[in-house]
Design an enzyme around this catalytic site. Structure first.
Site, mmCIF file in Angstrom:
data_model
loop_
_atom_site.group_PDB
_atom_site.id
_atom_site.type_symbol
_atom_site.label_atom_id
_atom_site.label_comp_id
_atom_site.label_asym_id
_atom_site.label_seq_id
_atom_site.Cartn_x
_atom_site.Cartn_y
_atom_site.Cartn_z
ATOM 1 N N ASP A 45 0.849 -1.188 0.000
ATOM 2 C CA ASP A 45 0.000 0.000 0.000
ATOM 3 C C ASP A 45 0.886 1.240 0.000
ATOM 4 O OD1 ASP A 45 0.947 0.059 2.671
ATOM 5 O OD2 ASP A 45 -0.810 -1.055 3.340
ATOM 6 N N ASP A 61 1.416 5.258 1.549
ATOM 7 C CA ASP A 61 1.094 6.237 2.583
ATOM 8 C C ASP A 61 1.653 7.596 2.198
ATOM 9 O OD1 ASP A 61 -0.009 4.185 4.058
ATOM 10 O OD2 ASP A 61 1.843 3.795 5.168
ATOM 11 N N ASP A 105 9.223 4.509 13.833
ATOM 12 C CA ASP A 105 9.858 3.423 14.579
ATOM 13 C C ASP A 105 11.250 3.062 14.063
ATOM 14 O OD1 ASP A 105 8.835 2.351 12.221
ATOM 15 O OD2 ASP A 105 7.549 0.877 13.209
#
Length: 466
Positions: free
Chosen positions: A74, A76, A159
């Protein structure tokens, strides 16, 4: 203890401001990414936001995967626009989430996820605008996270370095605040910031580190890996529904076997599957072989584009803990099938406290296990009735899995393989042979009633397999 550990991180962060970093900017000549490689809807979202005066970039895993010549799952987008401002720009958009507000821009079935730049989490709860604070629990885990910031803030709070790359399709530049391109080239999973603090903020990051290492065939950088085993019990505080979702990501991504080895290496398997981890310690050869064979088969099916079901996966992961419980129930006088059903109910209930497996998976799991007690019962019409059972194929495959781990079933798997391929006359002959084998062994058989009166014979009793 965890509260004190978390507090030990807090005061230094308040006293010393975080240094600012100038990002490394890679031009189109310094990397392999091109705007035509990017999903056209993602490019459209970025361009529209930029035209409206906002900063906007394609970000995260899609940039990482394209640099590694992988197909992104996907796309983002990260932007300086707030969720409300993004929604105002797109009629086909809606805001989702509470813990972390996002905007989904819909193009038919395709969704481009747009997130506002986030800042680091505040260390006290008396900041301005309480509605945008990031709240934590006493161990330091973030419960709510809607603090907006700059592009650099956003990069620093992600992260892993490899997920903090920002691509501008208009200029074809990559902005790298954390040396993520360097870590991609060196095939390293590295946490941004202090690893212990980042794991305290969200323990699921330990699972994500393992998942990315397995998926990309990377190593976890030593400082990022060092605290994992010590902090693995933090996963016990993560909501069980979230852990179930993470387990699906871990084991249904095509790298389940490698993932399992890493979970064992970093002591992360036991918090997810406590009963199975105990069975692995008690009988490492059988339990380890069965689980590894199941995961290798799962990886193979995914590579071949075949469907996989979480029910079979969980049945295999939990099975090593089941036989001892069945045996214990039989020791209390329960017949085999009720003993299996009671043990399965207990084991599934315990596992669901740790990982909330939906009923649509627990029911077929238990039916697969139940089939293991029914498959040996083949006399008379039972074999054909079992073949018509909708769970026969899964139960048969599971039988073969047990045999592949070294379990002795007296050739039951071969018998069922032959029976499925045989014609009607051959099947009748196979059933007669089973009956003759029972007679030759001196096993008791059940005789039919004659008329209204029951006659007892020397061999009368329950069938051998009952």
């Amino acid at each position: 203890m965890l509260k004190k550990l978390f507090q030990s991180f807090r005061s230094p962060l308040r006293r010393f401001p975080r240094p600012r970093h100038t990002p490394e900017i890679l031009s189109g000549r310094q990397h392999s990414l091109h705007s035509e490689d990017i999903n056209r809807h993602a490019v459209s979202v970025v361009e529209r936001l930029q035209q409206a005066g906002y900063e906007a970039y394609v970000v995260g895993g899609c940039v990482r995967d394209l640099l590694l010549h992988l197909s992104p799952k996907d796309y983002d987008v990260a932007t300086s626009a707030t969720p409300e401002q993004v929604r105002a720009e797109f009629r086909n958009a809606r805001i989702i989430g509470r813990r972390f507000k996002l905007v989904h821009v819909h193009y038919g079935r395709e969704i481009i996820e747009v997130a506002t730049f986030r800042a680091n989490h505040p260390e006290t709860d008396d900041e301005d605008d309480a509605s945008h604070l990031a709240s934590r629990n006493e161990s330091g885990r973030i419960l709510r996270d809607n603090i907006y910031g700059t592009l650099e803030d956003d990069a620093q709070r992600r992260d892993f370095t490899i997920n903090a790359l920002y691509y501008d399709p208009t200029s074809e530049r990559i902005l790298d605040h954390t040396r993520g391109v360097h870590d991609i080239r060196n095939r390293l999973i590295r946490l941004i910031g202090d690893p212990e603090q980042r794991y305290l903020e969200d323990p699921v990051r330990m699972l994500r580190a393992v998942r990315f290492a397995a998926k990309l065939d990377f190593e976890i950088e030593k400082h990022s890996a060092e605290p994992i085993a010590e902090l693995s019990d933090l996963l016990c505080d993560v909501p069980s529904a979230r852990l179930f979702d993470e387990i699906l990501k871990l084991f249904l991504g095509g790298k389940a076997l490698r993932t399992f080895e890493l979970l064992l290496e970093y002591d992360l398997f036991a918090p997810l599957f406590p009963a199975s981890a105990e069975a692995l310690e008690d009988n490492p050869e059988y339990a380890g072989t069965l689980i590894r064979n199941a995961l290798a088969n799962t990886d193979q099916r995914i590579a071949q584009g075949k469907p996989v079901t979480p029910a079979f996966l969980f049945a295999a992961l939990l099975w090593p803990a089941l036989p001892a419980r069945v045996q214990e129930a039989q020791g209390r006088g329960l017949p085999p099938i009720p003993a299996m059903q009671e043990a399965a109910h207990e084991l599934v209930w315990e596992q669901c406290q740790r990982t909330a497996i939906p009923k649509r998976f627990t029911m077929p799991m238990r039916e697969i296990w139940d089939m293991q007690e029914r498959l040996p019962r083949r006399q008379g019409r039972r074999a054909d009735q079992l073949l018509d059972n909708p769970r026969f194929r899964a139960g048969y495959d599971f039988l073969l899995l047990r045999e592949s781990a070294g379990e002795q079933t007296n050739g039951l798997g071969d018998w069922w393989t032959e029976y499925q391929e045989a014609g009607d006359s051959e099947r009748r002959s196979m059933i007669r042979e089973l009956s003759n084998r029972s007679d030759d062994s001196g096993a008791p058989r059940k005789r039919r009633r004659s008329g209204g009166r029951r006659k007892r014979g020397a061999n009368e009793g329950a069938p051998a397999s009952e």
